[in-house]
Design a protein around this motif. Structure first.
Motif, PDB file in Angstrom:
ATOM      1  N   ILE A  41    -110.396  -0.926 108.054  1.00  0.00           N
ATOM      2  CA  ILE A  41    -109.881   0.453 107.799  1.00  0.00           C
ATOM      3  C   ILE A  41    -109.987   0.666 106.153  1.00  0.00           C
ATOM      4  CG2 ILE A  41    -107.846   1.674 107.722  1.00  0.00           C
ATOM      5  CD1 ILE A  41    -107.300   0.302 110.804  1.00  0.00           C
ATOM      6  N   ALA A  42    -109.410  -0.484 105.467  1.00  0.00           N
ATOM      7  CA  ALA A  42    -109.334  -0.081 104.085  1.00  0.00           C
ATOM      8  C   ALA A  42    -110.914   0.040 103.471  1.00  0.00           C
ATOM      9  CB  ALA A  42    -108.675  -1.407 103.416  1.00  0.00           C
ATOM     10  N   ALA A  43    -111.871  -0.841 103.972  1.00  0.00           N
ATOM     11  CA  ALA A  43    -113.049  -0.916 103.531  1.00  0.00           C
ATOM     12  C   ALA A  43    -113.787   0.560 103.633  1.00  0.00           C
ATOM     13  CB  ALA A  43    -113.924  -1.965 104.068  1.00  0.00           C
ATOM     14  N   ALA A  44    -113.378   1.375 104.946  1.00  0.00           N
ATOM     15  CA  ALA A  44    -113.955   2.581 105.256  1.00  0.00           C
ATOM     16  C   ALA A  44    -113.019   3.737 104.388  1.00  0.00           C
ATOM     17  CB  ALA A  44    -113.647   3.061 106.686  1.00  0.00           C
ATOM     18  N   GLY A  45    -112.286   3.436 103.322  1.00  0.00           N
ATOM     19  CA  GLY A  45    -111.525   4.330 102.513  1.00  0.00           C
ATOM     20  C   GLY A  45    -110.311   4.715 102.987  1.00  0.00           C
ATOM     21  N   ALA A  46    -109.911   4.346 104.063  1.00  0.00           N
ATOM     22  CA  ALA A  46    -108.668   4.798 104.749  1.00  0.00           C
ATOM     23  C   ALA A  46    -107.571   4.053 104.189  1.00  0.00           C
ATOM     24  CB  ALA A  46    -108.561   5.165 106.275  1.00  0.00           C
TER      25      ALA A  46
END
Length: 148
Positions: A41-46
């Protein structure tokens, strides 16, 4: 399997073999995917947030278990003694309920985001909660190939 048990046992001094086995199985069933999902999730920018409910139930031998946090999240401790025991801490319910309300209202529960380099997670406990980097990461990193 012995190396995994040694890692878990070192983090639970005085635990029985059954307690160590239960911790390993619980992590494999419930916790092992959490950091990977939060990282994705963090890697997707969220924004991604992680927490653990660590308060041990007032019921002898139960400890911190799956769904124990539900009456705390909804600030509904009255009558929740089946899992909590007779005296669950209201300040902990106030704290986690406030975090969930803040997250629902703003998308921010009030602690730092999970990031790959820090793996921060909020640990809800009584008498004091805290933010921890990669809680028990050594356990999740223990070799898995020997676990069926």
């Amino acid at each position: 399997m012995l190396e995994i048990a040694d890692t878990y046992g070192a983090n639970r001094l005085g635990a029985t073999a059954a307690d160590v086995f239960a911790a390993i199985i619980t992590d494999r069933a419930f916790r092992s995917d959490t950091p990977r999902i939060a990282q994705s999730i963090a890697a997707a920018g969220a924004p991604s947030y992680a927490y653990e409910f660590a308060w041990s139930s007032g019921i002898e031998g139960l400890g911190a278990c799956h769904v124990l946090e539900v009456p705390f999240v909804f600030d509904a401790l009255a009558g929740a003694h089946t899992l909590t025991g007779p005296n669950p801490p209201q300040p902990l319910a106030d704290e986690i309920h406030s975090a969930w309300v803040a997250f629902a209202a703003s998308g921010d529960p009030g602690w730092a985001r999970f990031e790959e380099n820090s793996r921060l997670a909020q640990i809800f406990d009584s008498p004091e909660s805290r933010v921890v980097s990669d809680p028990r990461g050594d356990e999740l990193a223990a070799p898995r190939k020997s676990v069926a």
